[in-house]
Design a protein around this motif. Structure first.
Motif, mmCIF file in Angstrom:
data_model
loop_
_atom_site.group_PDB
_atom_site.id
_atom_site.type_symbol
_atom_site.label_atom_id
_atom_site.label_comp_id
_atom_site.label_asym_id
_atom_site.label_seq_id
_atom_site.Cartn_x
_atom_site.Cartn_y
_atom_site.Cartn_z
ATOM 1 N N GLU B 85 0.832 -1.199 0.000
ATOM 2 C CA GLU B 85 0.000 0.000 0.000
ATOM 3 C C GLU B 85 0.873 1.258 0.000
ATOM 4 O OE1 GLU B 85 -0.525 1.142 3.563
ATOM 5 O OE2 GLU B 85 -1.665 2.918 3.043
ATOM 6 N N ALA B 86 1.961 1.244 0.797
ATOM 7 C CA ALA B 86 2.828 2.419 0.851
ATOM 8 C C ALA B 86 3.481 2.668 -0.509
ATOM 9 C CB ALA B 86 3.891 2.235 1.928
ATOM 10 N N THR B 87 3.883 1.578 -1.200
ATOM 11 C CA THR B 87 4.474 1.738 -2.526
ATOM 12 C C THR B 87 3.502 2.406 -3.481
ATOM 13 O OG1 THR B 87 5.300 -0.465 -2.067
ATOM 14 C CG2 THR B 87 5.880 0.491 -4.169
ATOM 15 N N LEU B 88 2.260 1.877 -3.502
ATOM 16 C CA LEU B 88 1.269 2.423 -4.436
ATOM 17 C C LEU B 88 0.945 3.867 -4.099
ATOM 18 C CD1 LEU B 88 -1.365 -0.266 -5.289
ATOM 19 C CD2 LEU B 88 0.205 0.943 -6.764
ATOM 20 N N VAL B 89 0.803 4.169 -2.797
ATOM 21 C CA VAL B 89 0.465 5.539 -2.418
ATOM 22 C C VAL B 89 1.598 6.485 -2.808
ATOM 23 C CG1 VAL B 89 0.018 7.061 -0.480
ATOM 24 C CG2 VAL B 89 -1.128 4.892 -0.619
ATOM 25 N N LEU B 90 2.848 6.015 -2.645
ATOM 26 C CA LEU B 90 3.989 6.839 -3.062
ATOM 27 C C LEU B 90 3.888 7.177 -4.544
ATOM 28 C CD1 LEU B 90 6.838 8.050 -2.710
ATOM 29 C CD2 LEU B 90 7.751 5.798 -3.202
ATOM 30 N N ALA B 91 3.589 6.158 -5.387
ATOM 31 C CA ALA B 91 3.489 6.408 -6.817
ATOM 32 C C ALA B 91 2.348 7.370 -7.122
ATOM 33 C CB ALA B 91 3.287 5.093 -7.554
ATOM 34 N N ILE B 92 1.194 7.170 -6.447
ATOM 35 C CA ILE B 92 0.040 8.032 -6.716
ATOM 36 C C ILE B 92 0.329 9.460 -6.291
ATOM 37 C CG2 ILE B 92 -2.343 8.459 -6.063
ATOM 38 C CD1 ILE B 92 -2.690 5.420 -5.885
ATOM 39 N N VAL B 93 0.976 9.622 -5.108
ATOM 40 C CA VAL B 93 1.293 10.973 -4.634
ATOM 41 C C VAL B 93 2.245 11.662 -5.605
ATOM 42 C CG1 VAL B 93 2.521 12.228 -2.828
ATOM 43 C CG2 VAL B 93 0.829 10.555 -2.210
ATOM 44 N N LEU B 94 3.199 10.900 -6.154
ATOM 45 C CA LEU B 94 4.137 11.500 -7.110
ATOM 46 C C LEU B 94 3.405 11.989 -8.350
ATOM 47 C CD1 LEU B 94 7.384 9.404 -7.062
ATOM 48 C CD2 LEU B 94 6.827 11.577 -6.028
ATOM 49 N N VAL B 95 2.498 11.148 -8.898
ATOM 50 C CA VAL B 95 1.750 11.555 -10.097
ATOM 51 C C VAL B 95 0.905 12.788 -9.791
ATOM 52 C CG1 VAL B 95 -0.055 10.850 -11.677
ATOM 53 C CG2 VAL B 95 1.746 9.265 -11.094
ATOM 54 N N LEU B 96 0.236 12.800 -8.627
ATOM 55 C CA LEU B 96 -0.597 13.946 -8.245
ATOM 56 C C LEU B 96 0.247 15.198 -8.084
ATOM 57 C CD1 LEU B 96 -3.159 12.617 -5.649
ATOM 58 C CD2 LEU B 96 -3.602 13.583 -7.871
ATOM 59 N N ALA B 97 1.424 15.042 -7.445
ATOM 60 C CA ALA B 97 2.269 16.219 -7.220
ATOM 61 C C ALA B 97 2.750 16.781 -8.545
ATOM 62 C CB ALA B 97 3.454 15.841 -6.328
#
Lengths: 172, 113
Positions: B85-97
């Motif tokens: 979950e942390a990996t996926l959230v990291l990727a999603i946060v990067l795309v959003l940022a």
């Protein structure tokens, strides 16, 4: 100074209080700190406290895994996320939102806590340690399906993260 | 206080409940996605602690190794899920940022009516 008064029971209680304080202080830091890096340090403190509680419960394997996976891997990932989003500070939340948040946290906690205080069963004796060998046997016999499923979930999550990271460059 | 200490299972479950309450509080209060992720990790830790306490300290597990192992392996699976979950959230946060220039949950609200 002698430590004769330190029986195993008293030591366990003292350690429990110590770990609980670590969890409480770390958790409050993680929730209330303004800077995300400080919140992350609070989370790491909490992780150490939970790991100590696993040790107290005679589950050293889980305690070490907690340190390896959470403190070693997950918190490094979150630090990366903080760095890559430039670690934004956040402003104070509005008063109304604060009250609603406290209500949202206190309602389920009070409900479950009341049930626990009334109906918690009394454990018999002290917990026994399960050998690492027995755990490995279980993982490859009774719970092999869960073991394979978690490896699939991890693979899909990593692949998904890579795809998300590359998406922008592909569309150019 | 001594009555509370008389039942170790209750102590551990209350500690897990504290983690759950703090996590919920942070999840509602935090405004950045990374802050919310930290709160979710708090709650997942509470779940793991509760599961291990329930099996390690229950009277039935002393003679039944399969059941006792279930708690520890369950906590291990939770850790695996948290890592995924942390990996996926990291990727999603990067795309959003990248797309919005910020990771604040107030700004990223395009679906809001």
């Amino acid at each position: 100074m002698t430590l004769d008064f330190l029986t195993a029971d008293a030591a366990a209680k003292a350690l429990f209080v110590l770990y609980f304080l670590a969890i409480l202080v770390g958790g409050i830091m993680a929730v209330a700190a303004k800077s995300l890096v400080k919140a992350m340090l609070g989370l790491i403190k909490t992780l150490f406290g939970v790991s100590g509680m696993y040790l107290l419960m005679q589950a050293p394997f889980v305690a070490l895994m907690q340190l390896l996976i959470y403190v070693g891997a997950v918190s490094v990932l979150i630090f990366f996320a903080i760095m890559l989003t430039r670690g934004e500070e956040e402003g104070r939340p509005a008063m109304g939102k604060k009250i609603l948040a406290v209500l949202a946290a206190a309602a389920p906690a009070a409900r479950v806590g009341g049930l626990l205080l009334r109906h918690a069963p009394m454990p018999a004796g002290t917990p026994v340690e399960i050998s690492l060998q027995a755990l490995g046997q279980l993982l490859l016999t009774d719970y092999v399906l869960a073991f394979e499923a978690i490896s699939l979930v991890l693979f899909v999550a990593m692949a998904g993260a890579v795809v998300l990271g590359f998406e922008r460059r592909l569309s150019k | 206080m001594s009555a509370l200490f008389g039942n170790p299972l209750l102590c551990y479950q209350l500690a897990a409940l504290t983690l759950l309450a703090l996590g919920l509080l942070g999840f509602c209060l935090r405004r950045t996605l990374v802050g919310m992720l930290i709160s979710v990790e708090l709650m997942l830790n509470g779940a793991g602690l509760s599961i291990v306490a329930a099996t390690q300290l229950s009277p039935a597990t002393a003679e039944n190794a399969t059941q006792a192992g279930l708690g520890q392996l369950g906590a291990l699976l939770i850790m695996g899920l948290a890592a995924a979950e942390a990996t996926l959230v990291l990727a999603i946060v990067l795309v959003l940022a990248k797309r919005f220039g910020t990771s604040s949950s107030d700004v990223v609200a395009e679906l809001k009516g």
